[in-house]
Design an enzyme around this catalytic site. Structure first.
Site, PDB file in Angstrom:
ATOM      1  N   LYS A 154       0.819  -1.220   0.000  1.00  0.00           N
ATOM      2  CA  LYS A 154       0.000   0.000   0.000  1.00  0.00           C
ATOM      3  C   LYS A 154       0.855   1.274   0.000  1.00  0.00           C
ATOM      4  O   LYS A 154       0.634   2.168  -0.792  1.00  0.00           O
ATOM      5  CB  LYS A 154      -0.810   0.008   1.298  1.00  0.00           C
ATOM      6  CG  LYS A 154      -2.263   0.216   1.161  1.00  0.00           C
ATOM      7  CD  LYS A 154      -3.014   0.062   2.480  1.00  0.00           C
ATOM      8  CE  LYS A 154      -2.346  -0.574   3.632  1.00  0.00           C
ATOM      9  NZ  LYS A 154      -1.972   0.303   4.732  1.00  0.00           N
ATOM     10  N   ARG A 168      -9.537   2.885   8.689  1.00  0.00           N
ATOM     11  CA  ARG A 168      -9.246   1.490   9.016  1.00  0.00           C
ATOM     12  C   ARG A 168     -10.393   0.853   9.784  1.00  0.00           C
ATOM     13  O   ARG A 168     -10.308  -0.316  10.140  1.00  0.00           O
ATOM     14  CB  ARG A 168      -7.991   1.427   9.876  1.00  0.00           C
ATOM     15  CG  ARG A 168      -6.745   0.986   9.108  1.00  0.00           C
ATOM     16  CD  ARG A 168      -5.589   1.116  10.066  1.00  0.00           C
ATOM     17  NE  ARG A 168      -4.476   0.282   9.794  1.00  0.00           N
ATOM     18  CZ  ARG A 168      -3.318   0.719   9.289  1.00  0.00           C
ATOM     19  NH1 ARG A 168      -3.178   1.956   8.915  1.00  0.00           N
ATOM     20  NH2 ARG A 168      -2.319  -0.106   9.152  1.00  0.00           N
ATOM     21  N   ARG A 189      -1.334  -7.626  13.950  1.00  0.00           N
ATOM     22  CA  ARG A 189      -1.799  -6.626  12.974  1.00  0.00           C
ATOM     23  C   ARG A 189      -2.705  -7.263  11.922  1.00  0.00           C
ATOM     24  O   ARG A 189      -3.685  -6.661  11.493  1.00  0.00           O
ATOM     25  CB  ARG A 189      -0.604  -5.943  12.307  1.00  0.00           C
ATOM     26  CG  ARG A 189       0.129  -5.013  13.280  1.00  0.00           C
ATOM     27  CD  ARG A 189       1.507  -4.653  12.786  1.00  0.00           C
ATOM     28  NE  ARG A 189       1.471  -3.840  11.593  1.00  0.00           N
ATOM     29  CZ  ARG A 189       2.455  -3.797  10.697  1.00  0.00           C
ATOM     30  NH1 ARG A 189       3.544  -4.528  10.848  1.00  0.00           N
ATOM     31  NH2 ARG A 189       2.345  -3.028   9.644  1.00  0.00           N
TER      32      ARG A 189
HETATM   33  P1  AMP Z   1       0.851   1.454   8.861  1.00  0.00           P
HETATM   34  O1  AMP Z   1       2.154   2.139   8.643  1.00  0.00           O
HETATM   35  O2  AMP Z   1      -0.244   1.955   7.970  1.00  0.00           O
HETATM   36  O3  AMP Z   1       0.978  -0.057   8.832  1.00  0.00           O
HETATM   37  O4  AMP Z   1       0.377   1.832  10.358  1.00  0.00           O
HETATM   38  C1  AMP Z   1       1.176   1.501  11.482  1.00  0.00           C
HETATM   39  C2  AMP Z   1       0.339   1.553  12.747  1.00  0.00           C
HETATM   40  O5  AMP Z   1      -0.173   2.876  12.946  1.00  0.00           O
HETATM   41  C3  AMP Z   1      -0.874   0.649  12.784  1.00  0.00           C
HETATM   42  O6  AMP Z   1      -0.555  -0.693  13.145  1.00  0.00           O
HETATM   43  C4  AMP Z   1      -1.707   1.345  13.865  1.00  0.00           C
HETATM   44  O7  AMP Z   1      -1.188   1.101  15.156  1.00  0.00           O
HETATM   45  C5  AMP Z   1      -1.461   2.822  13.559  1.00  0.00           C
HETATM   46  N1  AMP Z   1      -2.446   3.357  12.575  1.00  0.00           N
HETATM   47  C6  AMP Z   1      -2.190   3.846  11.335  1.00  0.00           C
HETATM   48  N2  AMP Z   1      -3.320   4.255  10.728  1.00  0.00           N
HETATM   49  C7  AMP Z   1      -4.323   4.024  11.619  1.00  0.00           C
HETATM   50  C8  AMP Z   1      -5.737   4.204  11.589  1.00  0.00           C
HETATM   51  N3  AMP Z   1      -6.356   4.716  10.505  1.00  0.00           N
HETATM   52  N4  AMP Z   1      -6.452   3.841  12.690  1.00  0.00           N
HETATM   53  C9  AMP Z   1      -5.856   3.343  13.792  1.00  0.00           C
HETATM   54  N5  AMP Z   1      -4.531   3.116  13.877  1.00  0.00           N
HETATM   55  C10 AMP Z   1      -3.759   3.453  12.811  1.00  0.00           C
END
Ligand code: AMP
Length: 210
Positions: free
Chosen positions: A13, A88, A165
């Site tokens: 992504k 999310r 996750r």
């Molecule tokens: P990512 O880099 O998109 O995998 O996001 C890393 C972490 O950030 C996730 O595992 C969540 O802990 C937090 N996170 C990112 N976006 C969201 C969201 N829209 N809602 C809740 N937690 C988020």
């Protein structure tokens, strides 16, 4: 051009979102990057978010929604934007509609869990340009091939956290595919192909909707 990118962790992504945002000349807004940045700087949002990121859990909706609403007020967002990692949850999707009505298109990148675990455990992130790389493609697993800065493994890319996750994704985020399919904005792309093929497919599907 108001786009949302959906997909499990490790689907590619972030990589695709950066390239597609550049293609359309809109800002790439990654909530994960925003949280990591806030944690690094020790801001109030970072302090609230840290324990959730470390555990592979979702940051509470109200914290994320407030952060995104603030970001979307930026002058650079007037012509559109690409949201990567938000929404999310269905609650976040509804909050987004309050801010922007509805996204023009939602790109859902699909990859099976087994492949995702292999991708995530081997993923390295650049401390300089923030690019992501897989160890199997790196000459030196500690050095960024693009900018030469140090590569690190994200805290939440360890196997136990990855499983948490993925479970969170299946429980809380994957229902969004039905939510957007019902609204007629969902475009599904097979993320198991090469990065170039995935990008071409995303652009093709978005152009066909324009
Ligand atoms: P990512 O880099 O998109 O995998 O996001 C890393 C972490 O950030 C996730 O595992 C969540 O802990 C937090 N996170 C990112 N976006 C969201 C969201 N829209 N809602 C809740 N937690 C988020």
């Amino acid at each position: 051009m108001k786009l949302v990118f959906l997909g499990p962790p490790g689907a590619g992504k972030g990589t695709q979102a950066g390239k597609v945002a550049a293609h359309y000349g809109v800002p790439h807004i990654s909530t994960g990057d925003m949280f990591r940045d806030a944690i690094g700087k020790g801001t109030p949002t970072g302090l609230k978010a840290k324990a959730f990121l470390d555990a592979g859990a979702l940051v509470p909706d109200e914290v994320v929604i407030e952060m995104v609403a603030e970001r979307l007020k930026g002058a650079d967002c007037r012509k559109g934007y690409l949201l990567d990692g938000f929404p999310r949850t269905v609650e976040q999707a509804k909050a987004l509609e309050d801010i922007i009505k509805a996204p023009d298109a939602v790109v859902n990148i699909t990859v099976d869990d087994e492949r995702l675990i292999g991708r995530l455990t081997g993923r390295r992130m650049c401390t300089g340009c923030k690019g992501t790389y897989h160890i199997t493609r790196l000459k030196d697993p500690g050095v960024c091939p693009d900018c030469g800065a140090a590569l690190i493994q994200r805290e939440d890319d360890r196997e136990e956290t990855i499983k948490a996750r993925l479970a969170v994704y299946h429980q809380k985020t994957s229902p969004l595919t039905r939510y957007y399919a019902d609204k007629g904005t969902l475009c599904t792309v097979d993320g198991g192909q090469t990065p170039e093929a995935v990008r071409e497919q995303i652009i093709a599907v978005l152009e066909s909707r324009a």
